[in-house]
Design an enzyme around this catalytic site. Sequence first.
Site, PDB file in Angstrom:
ATOM      1  CD1 TRP A 158     -11.144  11.664 -34.323  1.00 43.37           C
ATOM      2  CD2 TRP A 158     -11.275  13.442 -35.677  1.00 43.37           C
ATOM      3  NE1 TRP A 158     -11.325  11.206 -35.596  1.00 43.37           N
ATOM      4  CE2 TRP A 158     -11.408  12.275 -36.458  1.00 43.37           C
ATOM      5  CE3 TRP A 158     -11.321  14.667 -36.319  1.00 43.37           C
ATOM      6  CZ2 TRP A 158     -11.577  12.298 -37.831  1.00 43.37           C
ATOM      7  CZ3 TRP A 158     -11.494  14.711 -37.685  1.00 43.37           C
ATOM      8  CH2 TRP A 158     -11.629  13.528 -38.422  1.00 43.37           C
ATOM      9  CG  HIS A 178      -6.594  11.019 -36.348  1.00 40.30           C
ATOM     10  ND1 HIS A 178      -7.373  11.533 -37.352  1.00 40.30           N
ATOM     11  CD2 HIS A 178      -5.808  12.044 -35.945  1.00 40.30           C
ATOM     12  CE1 HIS A 178      -7.071  12.817 -37.535  1.00 40.30           C
ATOM     13  NE2 HIS A 178      -6.121  13.133 -36.693  1.00 40.30           N
ATOM     14  NE  ARG A 204     -10.598   9.000 -32.104  1.00 38.61           N
ATOM     15  CZ  ARG A 204     -11.086   8.636 -33.273  1.00 38.61           C
ATOM     16  NH1 ARG A 204     -12.376   8.398 -33.404  1.00 38.61           N
ATOM     17  NH2 ARG A 204     -10.292   8.506 -34.314  1.00 38.61           N
ATOM     18  CB  VAL A 261      -9.801  11.945 -47.592  1.00 38.14           C
ATOM     19  CG1 VAL A 261      -8.554  11.268 -47.087  1.00 38.14           C
ATOM     20  CG2 VAL A 261     -10.963  11.736 -46.653  1.00 38.14           C
ATOM     21  CB  ALA A 315      -4.866   8.567 -46.406  1.00 43.92           C
TER      22      ALA A 315
HETATM   23  C1  FA5 Z   1     -10.161   8.514 -38.195  1.00 42.74           C
HETATM   24  O1  FA5 Z   1      -9.585   8.419 -37.091  1.00 42.74           O
HETATM   25  C2  FA5 Z   1      -9.438   8.943 -39.414  1.00 42.74           C
HETATM   26  N1  FA5 Z   1      -8.120   9.410 -39.065  1.00 42.74           N
HETATM   27  C3  FA5 Z   1      -9.345   7.774 -40.389  1.00 42.74           C
HETATM   28  C4  FA5 Z   1      -8.890   8.154 -41.751  1.00 42.74           C
HETATM   29  C5  FA5 Z   1      -7.569   8.067 -42.077  1.00 42.74           C
HETATM   30  C6  FA5 Z   1      -9.810   8.623 -42.693  1.00 42.74           C
HETATM   31  C7  FA5 Z   1      -7.145   8.411 -43.344  1.00 42.74           C
HETATM   32  C8  FA5 Z   1      -9.400   8.956 -43.941  1.00 42.74           C
HETATM   33  C9  FA5 Z   1      -8.058   8.848 -44.276  1.00 42.74           C
HETATM   34  P1  FA5 Z   1     -12.401   7.473 -37.358  1.00 42.74           P
HETATM   35  O2  FA5 Z   1     -12.612   8.408 -36.221  1.00 42.74           O
HETATM   36  O3  FA5 Z   1     -13.605   7.036 -38.075  1.00 42.74           O
HETATM   37  O4  FA5 Z   1     -11.398   8.106 -38.402  1.00 42.74           O
HETATM   38  O5  FA5 Z   1     -11.616   6.186 -36.825  1.00 42.74           O
HETATM   39  C10 FA5 Z   1     -11.063   5.206 -37.693  1.00 42.74           C
HETATM   40  C11 FA5 Z   1     -11.318   3.799 -37.166  1.00 42.74           C
HETATM   41  O6  FA5 Z   1     -10.849   3.679 -35.832  1.00 42.74           O
HETATM   42  C12 FA5 Z   1     -12.794   3.455 -37.092  1.00 42.74           C
HETATM   43  O7  FA5 Z   1     -13.221   2.952 -38.329  1.00 42.74           O
HETATM   44  C13 FA5 Z   1     -12.807   2.369 -36.043  1.00 42.74           C
HETATM   45  O8  FA5 Z   1     -12.416   1.124 -36.587  1.00 42.74           O
HETATM   46  C14 FA5 Z   1     -11.727   2.826 -35.113  1.00 42.74           C
HETATM   47  N2  FA5 Z   1     -12.298   3.573 -33.979  1.00 42.74           N
HETATM   48  C15 FA5 Z   1     -12.754   4.837 -33.962  1.00 42.74           C
HETATM   49  N3  FA5 Z   1     -13.176   5.201 -32.748  1.00 42.74           N
HETATM   50  C16 FA5 Z   1     -12.953   4.131 -31.937  1.00 42.74           C
HETATM   51  C17 FA5 Z   1     -13.143   3.873 -30.531  1.00 42.74           C
HETATM   52  N4  FA5 Z   1     -13.624   4.791 -29.712  1.00 42.74           N
HETATM   53  N5  FA5 Z   1     -12.816   2.663 -30.059  1.00 42.74           N
HETATM   54  C18 FA5 Z   1     -12.302   1.728 -30.888  1.00 42.74           C
HETATM   55  N6  FA5 Z   1     -12.069   1.894 -32.198  1.00 42.74           N
HETATM   56  C19 FA5 Z   1     -12.399   3.085 -32.736  1.00 42.74           C
END
Ligand code: FA5
Length: 347
Positions: A158, A178, A204, A261, A315
Amino acid sequence: MTQDTSVDEIQSQALGALGAIDDIRKLDEWRVAYLGRSGRLTSVLRGLGALPPEARREVGQRANMVKSVLEKALEEKEEVLRQAELQRSIEGGKLDITLPGRRPNRGRLHPTTQVVREICDAFVAMGFQIVEGPEVEWDYYNFEALNIPKDHPARDMWDTIWIDPPSESEKPMLLRTHTSPMQIRVMEKTQPPVRVVVPGKVYRYEATDATHESQFYQVEGLAVDTNITFAELKGTLYEFARRIFGTERKVRFRCDYFPFVEPGVEMAIDCFACGGRGCRICSNSGWIEIMGAGMVHPEVLRHVNYDPEIYTGFAFGLGPERIAMLKYGIDDIRLFYSNDLRFLYQF
Ligand code: FA5
């Protein structure tokens, strides 16, 4: 000459002057001269106190009558002049009343907003509450309290934009990467049972492509109570997928790693564009990941003084733009933020 006669005189002069006006813009001058705060009729009314008592009542009544006569005459004259002006502009060809009307532009909700609301509705129907939080966040909430200490390699997942902290504070601030920091903020303020969803913008520092933006939305979910198991997590997210995509879409859970988690999973849905055969949109995998999820890490519960021996929880964090892409068959996430009305008017 008595005061009464002078009131009558004012009336006849005023009506004479009004009759001679042929331009609507001159009406206000007339109003000021006769009915305004220092106008002639107002002066008579102001001077009533100086008259002998027997004359006061009579002149007063007469002056008030003249006032309403003049006000009515002004109103009528205004209407006559307005009609005449309209007639002139129609005849002069300035106003073409045969032209079709212009359709007003009607606003509508951005597709992301529509999908965010639909997602929240699905969880609200399952008993979750909606809360929102800050987009400029402390490092503590975005990382540290989520079991991602300084120099932890997970921070590389991140990369973000850092903000100069307010001068009185040395603590680092950033644009949240996030919506997970809201897990901590909610648990700090409440005792279990907790069931919340958190919609909001996240940021991001990353290269954009068909499925990645540097600014996008997330919806976070958190449920903490006694006896919450992985079965509740799966049941809730299956139900969510059914509500949003219908029963025919396939759903896949796979192990994934998020420091906050344990165990962690990633949930994916079969690719809308190729039906799972593999294409550019799904990077030839046949699946599109829509969220990360898992059981809340005991270390996170300890950070907010919840006893992990008593409470457990799950979560999740999902990307509404990715869900909108699936629902509407949109093949590039960058379209959401290009401000192209040809795209936006389709929703
Ligand atoms: C997270 O951001 C974690 N906070 C999610 C989480 C929450 C995990 C609670 C466990 C418990 P991640 O980086 O994978 O995880 O992003 C979550 C979702 O955001 C992804 O599955 C996707 O649907 C969306 N996402 C991530 N990066 C991008 C991006 N650059 N552009 C658009 N959507 C995105």
